[in-house]
Design an enzyme around this catalytic site. Structure first.
Site, mmCIF file in Angstrom:
data_model
loop_
_atom_site.group_PDB
_atom_site.id
_atom_site.type_symbol
_atom_site.label_atom_id
_atom_site.label_comp_id
_atom_site.label_asym_id
_atom_site.label_seq_id
_atom_site.Cartn_x
_atom_site.Cartn_y
_atom_site.Cartn_z
ATOM 1 C CB VAL A 198 -0.943 0.020 1.224
ATOM 2 C CG1 VAL A 198 -1.834 1.256 1.184
ATOM 3 C CG2 VAL A 198 -1.791 -1.243 1.280
ATOM 4 C CG ASP A 251 -6.972 -11.219 8.004
ATOM 5 O OD1 ASP A 251 -6.630 -11.760 9.076
ATOM 6 O OD2 ASP A 251 -6.161 -10.799 7.167
#
Length: 691
Positions: A417, A526
Site C-alpha cells: 500500500v 481477517d
C-alpha cells in the site's frame, strides 16, 4: 515529511531564520531545543508536529519572536501544562497542540492572541472551564477543543465571535445548555458538541444557520421536540441528534434539507411516523431512527431503497410493505370491489399476459442465478456497475513517485500500500496487488466484489481502481493516522481508555453492518489491528477485504481453504475451514483483548498452555487482578478515576469472553456487542463525573 532521526539540534546561531519546518520525521529528544530559537528574532513559522519528541513546552516559548505567526506541535508526546507565556506571541494566527498529553487548564492569557485564527487543542487531557478570555480572540475562525476533559458551561460570549466557522467541543464533560446567541453565528460551517452532558431544548433559531454543513449534538441530554425550522438550514449534510431525550415526531419539514447525506436520530423518545417527505432526500446515504417509539409504515421510495433493517430496530410499532426491514407487515385496507364487467375484463384480457410475463422474468432470474453460482464475476463485470473512478497506471506512477519506498505505507499478504496524490490533488492510499503471488488476483476480485456492494461510515471507502492484465490496484481513502496496530504497539503513540472504547465501537458497528445490515451477510475473515485504519478524527474504518466471503441467501456457513491470520482465527476456522459470522465475532473478541492489554495473541509469553484468552480469563476470576493484565499506563491506582476505569476495562474483558466461546453457537452476535459497548461507554462517562 522525511525519515530524519536523532535529536533536534540547537538553532541559536541561525539568527536570520524565518521558517523552520521539521514535521513528520522520526526526530527524538525533549523540547528544550525550543529555547534556542529565542535568538531567532525574525522567526515566523515553526512546525515540529508528528515526531517522537517528549517533555514539556518551556516557559521560554514566550520569548520567541513576536513575528511568529504559526506554531504547530501536534503529535509530539508533549506533557504538562500549556505555558501561559505563549500569550506573549501577539502575531500568532495558528496554534496547534493537538493529539498530545497536555494537562492542566487552558491559560487565560491565550486571550491576548488577538490575531489568532485557528486554535487546535483537541485530543489532550485538558481540564477546567473554557476560559471566557478566549472570546477576546476577535479573529478566531476554527476552535478545536474536543476530546479533552473540559467541564462547566459553554461560554456565552463565544456566540459573539462572528468570525467563527468551525466549533468542535465534543467528547468533554461540558454541561448546561447551548448559549442562545450561538444561533447568531450565521456563517458557522460545523458545530460538534457531541459526547457531553448538555441539556435543554434546541432553539428553533437553529434554522438561521444557513450555510452550516455539519451539526453533531449526539450523546447529550437534550430534550423537547426537534425544531421544524431546522429545515431552513438547507446546507446541512451531516446531522446527528442520536442518544438524547428528544420527543415528539420527526418534522415533516426535514424532507426539504436537500443536501442531507447522513441523518442519525437513534436512541431518543421520538414517536409518530417517519415522514414520507424524507423520500425526497436523494443524497441521503446513512439513516438511523433505531431505538425510538415510531409507528406506521416505513417509506420505500428514494434513498429508503438502500436502507436496511438496522436503521429501524427497536421501534415496536413500525411496519413495512416488505420483509427486508424485519418488522411486521403493514395491514392493507381492502378497497371497494370494481364493477363485475371490469373484473371480468381484467381476468380475461389483462391478467394472463401479466402472469406470463412474471413467469418469464422468474425463469430468466433463475437462469442468471445458476450461472452466477458457477462463475465468479470478474472485476470488469463488477466495475461496470459502480461509480468508481478509473485511474490510469501513469497517473499512479506520477502520484507515488514511481511507487517509491518513501511513499510505502505498508506491506500485506498480497501486495503493498502506497500513499499517493491523484491529478486533482486528492491524497489517497493505493493498494497494489502483487500478481506474481498465488491468490493475489483472487484477493483483488474478492475485495472488489465486497467493496462494490457495501457502504458504511466505519468501512474503508473505495475511490477507484486501476485494472489491466498486468497491473491491479485499488484506490482507497487515505487514513492519515495509520493503523490501530501502530497506535497499540508503537512507543510514540498512546490511546486512553475512552479512545480505545470508541474505536472498539466503530469496529463493532462496521461488523454489525456486514453481518446484519447488508442484503446478504459478509464475513470479513481477517479482523486484526493492522486491518483497522484511523482517519484524521481517529474514527476507525475496517479495511482489507481480500479474504472476505459474501454469503448467498440462506447460507450461514461456508467452507474455505483460505488461510487467515494466526492468533485471531476461530477454532472452527482453523480445524474445519468453516467460515461464518461467528468467526468474525471470535476475532473481534481477540481484538478487544489486544486493545486493552497491548498483548498480541502471538506474544512470546503465550503457549498452548496459556493463551491470551486464558491469561485474561484468570485475571477476571481473581480479585483486584485486572490491573496486572491491562496495558501499561492505562490503569493506575493513583488515578482518581481508577474505579470507573477498572469497571470499564473489566466489562470490556467480560464482553470479550462472550465473543470467545469455543462453540460458535454460544457466541453473542454483533448487534448484542454494539449494544453492550454503548452501555459500557455511557456508564464509564457517568462514573468519571461521579468520581
Amino acid at each position: 515529511m522525511n525519515s530524519f532521526s536523532g535529536p533536534v539540534p540547537n538553532f541559536d546561531n541561525l539568527r536570520l531564520l524565518r521558517d523552520l519546518r521539521i514535521s513528520e520525521n522520526n526526530l527524538i529528544g525533549d523540547l528544550r531545543f525550543l529555547s534556542s530559537l529565542t535568538n531567532c528574532q525574525y522567526l515566523k513559522v515553526l512546525q515540529i508536529s508528528t515526531n517522537s519528541l517528549h517533555g514539556m513546552l518551556p516557559t521560554s516559548m514566550g520569548n520567541l519572536s513576536t513575528s511568529l505567526k504559526q506554531f504547530r506541535a501536534s503529535e509530539c508526546n508533549i506533557t504538562g501544562a500549556i505555558p501561559s507565556e505563549i500569550g506573549n506571541l501577539s502575531s500568532l494566527f495558528m496554534l496547534s497542540l493537538s493529539s498530545n498529553q497536555l494537562t492542566g487548564f487552558i491559560p487565560t492569557r491565550l486571550g491576548k492572541l488577538k490575531q489568532l485564527e485557528g486554535l487546535y487543542l483537541r485530543q489532550n487531557m485538558l481540564q477546567g472551564h473554557i476560559p471566557h478570555d478566549l472570546c477576546q480572540m476577535s479573529n478566531l475562525v476554527n476552535l478545536y477543543l474536543h476530546a479533552n476533559m473540559l467541564t462547566g458551561a459553554i461560554p456565552e460570549c463565544l456566540g459573539e465571535l462572528t468570525t467563527l466557522r468551525i466549533v468542535y467541543l465534543g467528547s468533554n464533560k461540558l454541561n448546561s445548555t447551548i448559549p442562545s446567541n450561538f444561533w447568531n453565528l450565521v456563517d458557522l460551517l460545523a458545530l460538534n458538541l457531541s459526547s457531553n452532558y448538555l441539556s435543554g431544548q434546541i432553539s428553533s433559531e437553529i434554522g438561521s444557520l444557513k450555510v452550516i454543513n455539519e451539526v453533531d449534538l449526539s450523546w447529550n441530554q437534550f430534550s423537547g421536540d426537534i425544531p421544524s425550522l431546522i429545515s431552513n438550514s438547507k446546507s446541512i449534510e451531516f446531522l446527528s441528534l442520536a442518544y438524547n431525550k428528544f420527543g415528539g415526531s420527526i418534522p415533516n419539514s426535514m424532507g426539504s434539507i436537500i443536501n442531507l447525506r447522513s441523518l442519525d436520530l437513534s436512541n431518543n423518545n421520538l414517536s409518530g411516523v417517519i415522514p414520507k417527505s424524507l423520500e425526497g432526500l436523494r443524497y441521503l446515504q446513512y439513516f438511523n431512527v433505531s431505538y425510538n417509539k415510531l409507528e406506521g409504515e416505513i417509506p420505500t421510495g428514494g434513498p429508503f431503497v438502500n436502507f436496511t433493517a438496522q436503521s429501524f430496530v427497536q421501534n415496536s410499532a413500525l411496519c413495512a410493505a416488505e420483509t427486508r426491514f424485519h418488522v411486521q407487515l403493514c395491514v392493507q385496507t381492502h378497497k371497494r370491489s370494481r364493477p363485475k364487467n371490469v373484473s371480468v375484463f381484467f381476468v380475461k384480457y389483462i391478467l394472463p399476459p401479466i402472469i406470463s410475463a412474471i413467469i418469464l422474468v422468474i425463469g430468466i432470474i433463475v437462469l442468471i442465478r445458476r450461472r452466477k453460482l458457477n462463475k465468479v464475476p470478474s472485476p470488469a463485470d463488477i466495475l461496470l456497475n459502480i461509480a468508481w473512478r478509473r485511474v490510469s497506471y501513469q497517473e499512479l506512477v506520477r502520484g507515488t513517485s514511481a511507487f517509491s519506498e518513501t511513499n510505502l505505507l505498508g506491506r500485506g499478504g498480497f501486495g503493498s500500500v502506497f500513499r499517493g496524490t491523484l491529478s486533482d490533488g486528492l491524497n489517497v492510499a493505493i493498494k497494489v496487488f502483487n500478481l506474481q503471488l498465488e491468490g493475489a488476483s483472487k484477493s483483488f476480485d474478492a475485495e472488489s466484489e465486497i467493496l462494490s456492494t457495501v457502504r458504511h461510515r466505519n468501512l474503508v471507502r473505495i475511490i477507484g481502481c486501476c485494472c489491466n492484465a498486468e497491473f491491479k490496484a485499488l484506490i482507497l481513502a487515505y487514513m492519515p493516522n495509520g493503523s490501530l496496530e501502530k497506535w497499540l504497539h508503537s512507543e510514540s503513540h498512546c490511546l486512553d481508555i475512552l479512545q480505545r472504547l470508541k474505536i472498539a465501537i466503530d469496529v463493532a458497528l462496521a461488523l454489525e453492518y456486514l453481518h446484519h445490515g447488508h442484503t446478504f451477510p459478509v464475513v470479513h475473515c481477517d479482523i486484526k489491528p493492522s486491518n483497522i485504519l484511523l482517519d484524521e478524527d481517529m474514527t476507525a474504518h475496517v479495511a482489507d477485504f481480500g479474504l472476505s466471503k459474501l454469503f448467498d441467501e440462506g447460507e450461514v456457513v461456508i467452507q474455505t481453504n483460505t488461510l487467515a491470520t494466526i492468533g485471531y482465527t476461530a477454532p472452527e476456522y482453523g480445524s474445519e475451514g468453516k467460515v461464518s459470522t461467528n468467526g468474525d465475532v471470535y476475532s473481534y473478541g481477540i481484538l478487544l483483548l489486544e486493545m486493552f492489554t497491548r498483548k498480541k495473541p502471538t506474544d512470546d509469553m503465550f503457549s498452548e498452555e496459556m493463551s491470551l484468552k486464558a491469561w485474561v480469563s484468570e485475571a477476571l476470576l481473581q480479585e483486584n487482578a485486572i490491573i496486572e493484565v491491562v496495558a501499561p499506563g492505562l490503569l493506575t491506582r493513583e488515578d482518581r478515576h481508577f474505579f470507573a476505569k477498572e469497571q470499564c476495562v473489566s466489562s470490556v474483558f467480560g464482553l470479550a469472553m462472550d465473543c470467545l466461546a469455543f462453540s460458535p453457537d454460544e457466541r453473542i452476535n454483533m448487534i448484542q456487542i454494539v449494544a453492550a459497548l454503548e452501555k459500557i461507554k455511557i456508564r464509564f462517562l457517568a462514573n468519571n463525573i461521579m468520581h
